[in-house]
Design an enzyme around this catalytic site. Structure first.
Site, PDB file in Angstrom:
ATOM      1  N   LYS A 191       0.831  -1.193   0.000  1.00 26.11           N
ATOM      2  CA  LYS A 191       0.000   0.000   0.000  1.00 26.11           C
ATOM      3  C   LYS A 191       0.867   1.244   0.000  1.00 26.11           C
ATOM      4  O   LYS A 191       1.569   1.525   0.965  1.00 26.11           O
ATOM      5  CB  LYS A 191      -0.894   0.056   1.238  1.00 26.11           C
ATOM      6  CG  LYS A 191      -1.878   1.212   1.173  1.00 26.11           C
ATOM      7  CD  LYS A 191      -2.535   1.490   2.495  1.00 26.11           C
ATOM      8  CE  LYS A 191      -1.899   2.644   3.205  1.00 26.11           C
ATOM      9  NZ  LYS A 191      -1.930   3.906   2.432  1.00 26.11           N
ATOM     10  N   GLU A 266       9.885   0.539  10.756  1.00 22.34           N
ATOM     11  CA  GLU A 266      10.842   1.633  10.588  1.00 22.34           C
ATOM     12  C   GLU A 266      10.081   2.908  10.900  1.00 22.34           C
ATOM     13  O   GLU A 266       9.209   3.312  10.137  1.00 22.34           O
ATOM     14  CB  GLU A 266      11.352   1.692   9.137  1.00 22.34           C
ATOM     15  CG  GLU A 266      11.934   0.388   8.634  1.00 22.34           C
ATOM     16  CD  GLU A 266      13.367   0.154   9.090  1.00 22.34           C
ATOM     17  OE1 GLU A 266      13.891   0.964   9.881  1.00 22.34           O
ATOM     18  OE2 GLU A 266      13.943  -0.847   8.648  1.00 22.34           O
ATOM     19  N   CYS A 300      12.927  10.650   7.794  1.00 23.43           N
ATOM     20  CA  CYS A 300      12.841  10.026   9.122  1.00 23.43           C
ATOM     21  C   CYS A 300      14.139  10.182   9.894  1.00 23.43           C
ATOM     22  O   CYS A 300      14.137  10.304  11.103  1.00 23.43           O
ATOM     23  CB  CYS A 300      12.475   8.559   8.976  1.00 23.43           C
ATOM     24  SG  CYS A 300      13.516   7.740   7.779  1.00 23.43           S
ATOM     25  N   GLU A 397       9.286  14.954  16.792  1.00 24.27           N
ATOM     26  CA  GLU A 397       9.678  14.957  15.384  1.00 24.27           C
ATOM     27  C   GLU A 397       8.808  15.958  14.625  1.00 24.27           C
ATOM     28  O   GLU A 397       7.583  15.828  14.590  1.00 24.27           O
ATOM     29  CB  GLU A 397       9.476  13.548  14.809  1.00 24.27           C
ATOM     30  CG  GLU A 397       9.887  13.445  13.365  1.00 24.27           C
ATOM     31  CD  GLU A 397       9.646  12.050  12.804  1.00 24.27           C
ATOM     32  OE1 GLU A 397       8.548  11.504  13.012  1.00 24.27           O
ATOM     33  OE2 GLU A 397      10.550  11.518  12.149  1.00 24.27           O
TER      34      GLU A 397
HETATM   35  P1  NAD Z   1       2.023   7.468   8.782  1.00 22.30           P
HETATM   36  O1  NAD Z   1       2.437   6.579   9.866  1.00 22.30           O
HETATM   37  O2  NAD Z   1       0.855   8.338   9.003  1.00 22.30           O
HETATM   38  O3  NAD Z   1       1.679   6.627   7.475  1.00 22.30           O
HETATM   39  C1  NAD Z   1       2.572   5.688   6.940  1.00 22.30           C
HETATM   40  C2  NAD Z   1       1.756   4.695   6.130  1.00 22.30           C
HETATM   41  O4  NAD Z   1       0.900   3.956   6.987  1.00 22.30           O
HETATM   42  C3  NAD Z   1       0.849   5.323   5.092  1.00 22.30           C
HETATM   43  O5  NAD Z   1       0.818   4.492   3.955  1.00 22.30           O
HETATM   44  C4  NAD Z   1      -0.486   5.321   5.778  1.00 22.30           C
HETATM   45  O6  NAD Z   1      -1.547   5.322   4.871  1.00 22.30           O
HETATM   46  C5  NAD Z   1      -0.435   4.036   6.556  1.00 22.30           C
HETATM   47  N1  NAD Z   1      -1.291   3.990   7.743  1.00 22.30           N
HETATM   48  C6  NAD Z   1      -1.709   5.035   8.514  1.00 22.30           C
HETATM   49  N2  NAD Z   1      -2.476   4.585   9.540  1.00 22.30           N
HETATM   50  C7  NAD Z   1      -2.521   3.238   9.422  1.00 22.30           C
HETATM   51  C8  NAD Z   1      -3.126   2.220  10.191  1.00 22.30           C
HETATM   52  N3  NAD Z   1      -3.822   2.489  11.292  1.00 22.30           N
HETATM   53  N4  NAD Z   1      -2.971   0.939   9.790  1.00 22.30           N
HETATM   54  C9  NAD Z   1      -2.247   0.647   8.712  1.00 22.30           C
HETATM   55  N5  NAD Z   1      -1.648   1.569   7.938  1.00 22.30           N
HETATM   56  C10 NAD Z   1      -1.779   2.862   8.288  1.00 22.30           C
HETATM   57  O7  NAD Z   1       3.308   8.279   8.410  1.00 22.30           O
HETATM   58  P2  NAD Z   1       3.492   9.336   7.252  1.00 22.30           P
HETATM   59  O8  NAD Z   1       2.959  10.605   7.759  1.00 22.30           O
HETATM   60  O9  NAD Z   1       3.026   8.830   5.963  1.00 22.30           O
HETATM   61  O10 NAD Z   1       5.086   9.349   7.178  1.00 22.30           O
HETATM   62  C11 NAD Z   1       5.821  10.106   8.042  1.00 22.30           C
HETATM   63  C12 NAD Z   1       6.416   9.260   9.146  1.00 22.30           C
HETATM   64  O11 NAD Z   1       7.140   8.161   8.634  1.00 22.30           O
HETATM   65  C13 NAD Z   1       7.394  10.029   9.977  1.00 22.30           C
HETATM   66  O12 NAD Z   1       7.135   9.828  11.335  1.00 22.30           O
HETATM   67  C14 NAD Z   1       8.733   9.432   9.610  1.00 22.30           C
HETATM   68  O13 NAD Z   1       9.698   9.540  10.586  1.00 22.30           O
HETATM   69  C15 NAD Z   1       8.394   8.044   9.269  1.00 22.30           C
HETATM   70  N6  NAD Z   1       9.368   7.467   8.346  1.00 22.30           N
HETATM   71  C16 NAD Z   1      10.237   6.548   8.795  1.00 22.30           C
HETATM   72  C17 NAD Z   1      11.179   5.996   7.946  1.00 22.30           C
HETATM   73  C18 NAD Z   1      12.130   4.953   8.436  1.00 22.30           C
HETATM   74  O14 NAD Z   1      12.751   4.290   7.629  1.00 22.30           O
HETATM   75  N7  NAD Z   1      12.299   4.751   9.711  1.00 22.30           N
HETATM   76  C19 NAD Z   1      11.216   6.384   6.614  1.00 22.30           C
HETATM   77  C20 NAD Z   1      10.315   7.333   6.177  1.00 22.30           C
HETATM   78  C21 NAD Z   1       9.379   7.865   7.053  1.00 22.30           C
END
Ligand code: NAD
Ligand code: MN
Length: 819
Positions: A191, A266, A300, A397
């Site tokens: 997804k 992650e 991130c 963050e």
């Molecule tokens: P998010 O957690 O809101 O969403 C990430 C993904 O999860 C999206 O595809 C979203 O649609 C999905 N999602 C959201 N709620 C869900 C649920 N309840 N069940 C299943 N899937 C769900 O994060 P974001 O705003 O898209 O991305 C930013 C965050 O990602 C930041 O906190 C950043 O630090 C982190 N990030 C981490 C890494 C890493 O490698 N550690 C890399 C990139 C981003």
């Protein structure tokens, strides 16, 4: 602006990349369907959503909004494909991965433009960083597919993998997820993030072009609440790989608890960027630009906390402001900009809110004098000084182009400040003194440490977090283990018998080495002089206490619990440990963290010594096993022998489980260090009272962890008999702490405890579920048996690299070289 003006002002002229081909491709395909079984499929409920271009705030494309019915269809497709794909030769999978890499390169420009349009990030970054790294990831993993049989013998693919990725590096995160999954023989339902679906859809088209078998990769666009949650809960999914926020990661940990699904997370970060006074400040300034303004700070592992040595702080801040004044914010397709658009209006609001909080908290905010464009979602590079370490902007963050600066005086203060966060994703250290930099790097709680560089990524070097930044690695050989499991695991019967008494099947299994025939002639005779006395002496009561901080301690409760033999006769008592005892034990385990800094040679010596002292008392330990389990003496003696052998194994591994030097394509190396996790809570199985305990405690301490162990509640005396063995083996106090009592209650306390860094639970299926659920609090790593029995006598199951891997976490230290 004409050429003459440009010449006069020496300003940049715009250098726009054309969006035409990308827009034509979108027009040809939209509305986009879901990609299931290599076909474009209309969403079950007929709903579509729009993706916007954040640099213009205008709609870009219409894509399908999947619902749980579509998730069912995609999982079914992946399930069916798994039967075939998991059995393909590694070479076959290598050929597909290679083909994907080639096609990525062939479509590199289109992918770069699509990514910039959809996400708002600059075309220079998508063209020069994102897309090349995507291709590199598939090439690199084509290699692992080829080598899987020889390099990961005894491992099998996990099955159908649900993968959920964020919007900040849409195609790169897809590559990090899909490449290792396919290489190891899994099939995928992925997804993409709500705001950035387009490159994943172009990728789907590439799957068709290379002729990947239908169902191996399925891509579902849509809302998190519809697709993400359904995927996480789907019983047909064997593993979830997630990148995103810590908050959502926590939800996923809870939702998958007890399901037996494998999980890698992650998550977010608040990574320190540490500058010592001997660093080259011009390089540092460019490093900072890269650390916090790369991808608008929506990274991130962004270096979002600048920690500067006090004596150079003013000079550095001055230089930095001058540089910030020259940064350019604008349309993502303009090659002359440094910073693009923020991905969505919601994200922009959140950045604005946190910046306002910083101002309200009394920190000093600085932004360049120029204004951002107003037709998209833009935010200027922002610097906070005078920040105190406990404030919101120093801890939360922000995920935007906002840097907070603090000062330190000494290296140890820098380390303390750097580690003053719940996260542990990355860190960057700047000093021209390599001795200093390499002294500091191992002290930082972070999965990646960059020395005199920042934000370097490569397929060869694992990426992932410590602490609340999650667990699991992506990239490197270390990342492959997220997509495989030991082959024996599939063939072991599930044992959920409540009493956990070892079954005959296990007792009959051959020993690891040799047979140990014991009969009445070899010193195991009953001989009790006391029965010759006129009046029998009362036995001296030896109720073992708890073992905390190297001392035997009375249980806080003041209660004891009986220990019974299989005939339900009382054979002794042990302390009834409670919450308070666990807390004391965890505190002692923390206080003993110096154990990690002991030389590996020294740890090995102590493990050998424990084995030696156990061997001296082998007969007594064997009797104890007989007493508790009713097993035959010979059988019990062989359990003691196996325990001694196991201690030897981990003594051997203590100084041999080494790291790797990765070879990313740059002038430099990445040192992949296997570091201890910290304090590990362990509950022991009921089978094999001594061997179960030793098999778990020994690898944990061999790798430098300290442990709080709850022995088998049914047969705890083999563990408590070890107190004296430990006391006579030079084991420092607090390295092994033992709390007897109710396993489920004590496991809960350990799993809830924020100062426990990992939890190994061996017990029941229900207990496994509770531990995984509770671990979400501080995102501790868990290793549970899901109620499945393990043959502790068998070397593959009871002693293997799996134990060492669970006892360590990998830190990649990047050390570039050259003048
Ligand atoms: P998010 O957690 O809101 O969403 C990430 C993904 O999860 C999206 O595809 C979203 O649609 C999905 N999602 C959201 N709620 C869900 C649920 N309840 N069940 C299943 N899937 C769900 O994060 P974001 O705003 O898209 O991305 C930013 C965050 O990602 C930041 O906190 C950043 O630090 C982190 N990030 C981490 C890494 C890493 O490698 N550690 C890399 C990139 C981003
Ligand atoms: Mn978009």
């Amino acid at each position: 602006m004409n050429v003459m003006d440009i010449f006069e002002t020496m300003d940049y002229g715009p250098a726009p990349e054309s969006p035409n081909l990308a827009q034509a491709w979108i027009a040809e395909h939209q509305p986009f369907g879901l990609f299931i079984n290599n076909r474009w499929t209309a969403p079950a409920n007929g709903q579509y959503i729009e993706s916007i271009n954040p640099a213009t705030s205008k709609p870009l494309a219409r894509v399908a909004a999947a619902t749980s019915a579509d998730v069912d269809a995609a999982v079914a497709a992946a399930r069916a494909a798994f039967e075939m794909w998991s059995k393909t030769a590694g070479h076959t999978r290598a050929r597909y991965l290679y083909a994907i890499a080639r096609h990525i390169q062939k479509h590199a420009r289109l992918l770069a433009v699509l990514e910039s349009l959809d996400n708002g990030k600059s075309i220079r970054e998508t063209r020069d960083i994102d897309i090349p790294l995507v291709a590199r990831h598939f090439y690199y993993h084509a290699g692992w597919a080829q080598l899987m049989a020889s390099e990961l013998p005894g491992y099998e693919p996990v099955g159908v993998v649900g993968q959920i990725i964020p919007w900040n590096f849409p195609l790169l995160m897809l590559a990090w997820k899909i490449a290792p999954a396919l290489a190891m023989g899994n099939t995928v339902v992925l997804k993409p993030a709500r705001y950035t679906p387009l490159t994943a859809l172009k990728f789907a088209e590439i799957m068709q072009e290379v002729g990947l078998p239908p169902g191996v990769v399925n891509i579902l666009t849509g809302e998190a609440s519809q697709v993400g949650e359904a995927l996480v809960r789907h019983p047909g999914v064997n593993k979830i790989a997630f990148t995103g926020s810590t908050e959502v990661g926590r939800n996923i940990r809870r939702a998958t608890a007890g399901s037996g699904k494998k999980l890698s997370l992650e998550l977010g970060g608040k990574s320190p960027f540490i500058v010592f006074d001997d660093a080259d400040l011009d390089s540092v300034v460019e490093g900072i630009v890269d650390a916090i303004w790369f991808n608008q700070g929506q990274v991130c592992c962004a270096g979002s906390r600048l920690l500067v040595q006090e004596n150079i702080a003013d000079r550095l801040i001055h230089k930095l402001r001058e540089r910030m004044e020259k940064l350019r914010v604008g349309d993502s397709l303009d090659k002359a900009i440094d910073i693009g658009a923020i991905v969505s209006p919601g994200q922009l609001k959140e950045i604005q809110r946190l910046v306002q909080t910083g101002v309200d908290e009394g920190a000093e905010m600085w932004q360049p004098s120029w204004a951002c464009p107003t037709d998209g979602y833009f935010f200027p590079p922002t610097l906070f000084t005078n920040v105190s370490p406990a404030t919101t902007i120093a801890q939360v963050e922000i995920f935007g182009p906002v840097l907070v600066a603090m000062t330190f005086r000494t290296p140890s203060e820098a380390v303390a400040l750097a580690n003053n966060t719940r996260y542990g994703l990355a860190a960057s250290v700047w000093s021209d003194n390599i001795n200093l930099a390499l002294d500091v790097a191992p002290k930082l709680k972070a999965g990646s440490v960059w020395v005199n560089c920042t934000n370097l990524f490569d397929a060869s070097s694992g990426f992932g977090g410590y602490r609340e930044s999650g667990f699991g690695r992506e990239g490197g050989k270390e990342g492959l283990y997220e997509y495989v499991h030991p082959a024996w695991g599939n063939h072991t019967a599930v044992d959920t018998s409540a009493n956990g008494h070892v079954t005959a099947q296990f007792l009959e299994l051959p020993l690891t080495d040799g047979d140990h025939d014991l009969d009445d002639d070899n010193g195991y005779n009953e001989a009790t002089p006391y029965d010759k006395l006129a009046a029998p002496l009362p036995t001296i009561d030896r109720t073992p206490k708890l073992f905390i901080g190297g001392k035997q301690a009375r249980p806080d409760s003041g209660y004891s619990r009986f220990v019974y033999d299989p005939a339900q006769q009382v054979i002794g008592e042990v302390g009834e440990g409670n919450r308070k005892d666990i807390r004391n034990a965890v505190e002692s385990a923390h206080a003993a963290s110096g154990w990690a800094a002991n030389s590996t040679h020294n740890r090995a010596q102590i493990l050998f010594y424990i084995a030696e002292n156990l061997a001296i008392r082998a007969e007594e330990f064997a009797r104890r096993i007989v007493e508790q389990t009713g097993r035959e003496m010979a059988d019990a003696a062989s359990e003691v022998e196996a325990s001694i052998s196991r201690l030897f194994s981990y003594a051997a591994w203590a100084d041999k489980y080494e790291g790797t030097v990765h070879r990313p394509p740059l002038r430099g190396v990445t040192l992949a260090m296997k570091e201890p996790i910290g304090v590990i809570g362990i509950t022991c199985p009921d089978e094999y009272p001594l061997l179960g305990f030793i098999s778990l405690a020994a690898p944990a301490i061999a790798m430098g962890n300290t442990v709080v162990v709850v022995p088998s509640p049914q047969s705890p005396l083999s563990a408590t008999d070890c107190y004296q063995v430990f006391e006579t083996s030079d084991l420092p106090g607090g390295v092994v702490n033992i709390v007897t009592g109710d396993r489920e209650m004590l496991a809960q306390v350990l799993a809830d405890h924020d100062d426990v860094d990992a939890m190994w639970y061996f017990g029941t299926a229900e207990g496994s579920q509770r531990v995984e659920f509770a671990s979400a609090g501080n995102m501790k790593r868990t290793w549970v048996d899901s109620g499945r029995a393990r043959n502790w006598l068998d070397a593959a199951q009871g002693e293997s690299a799996e134990f060492l891997r669970e006892a360590t976490q990998i830190k990649n230290i990047w050390v570039p070289y050259g003048e």
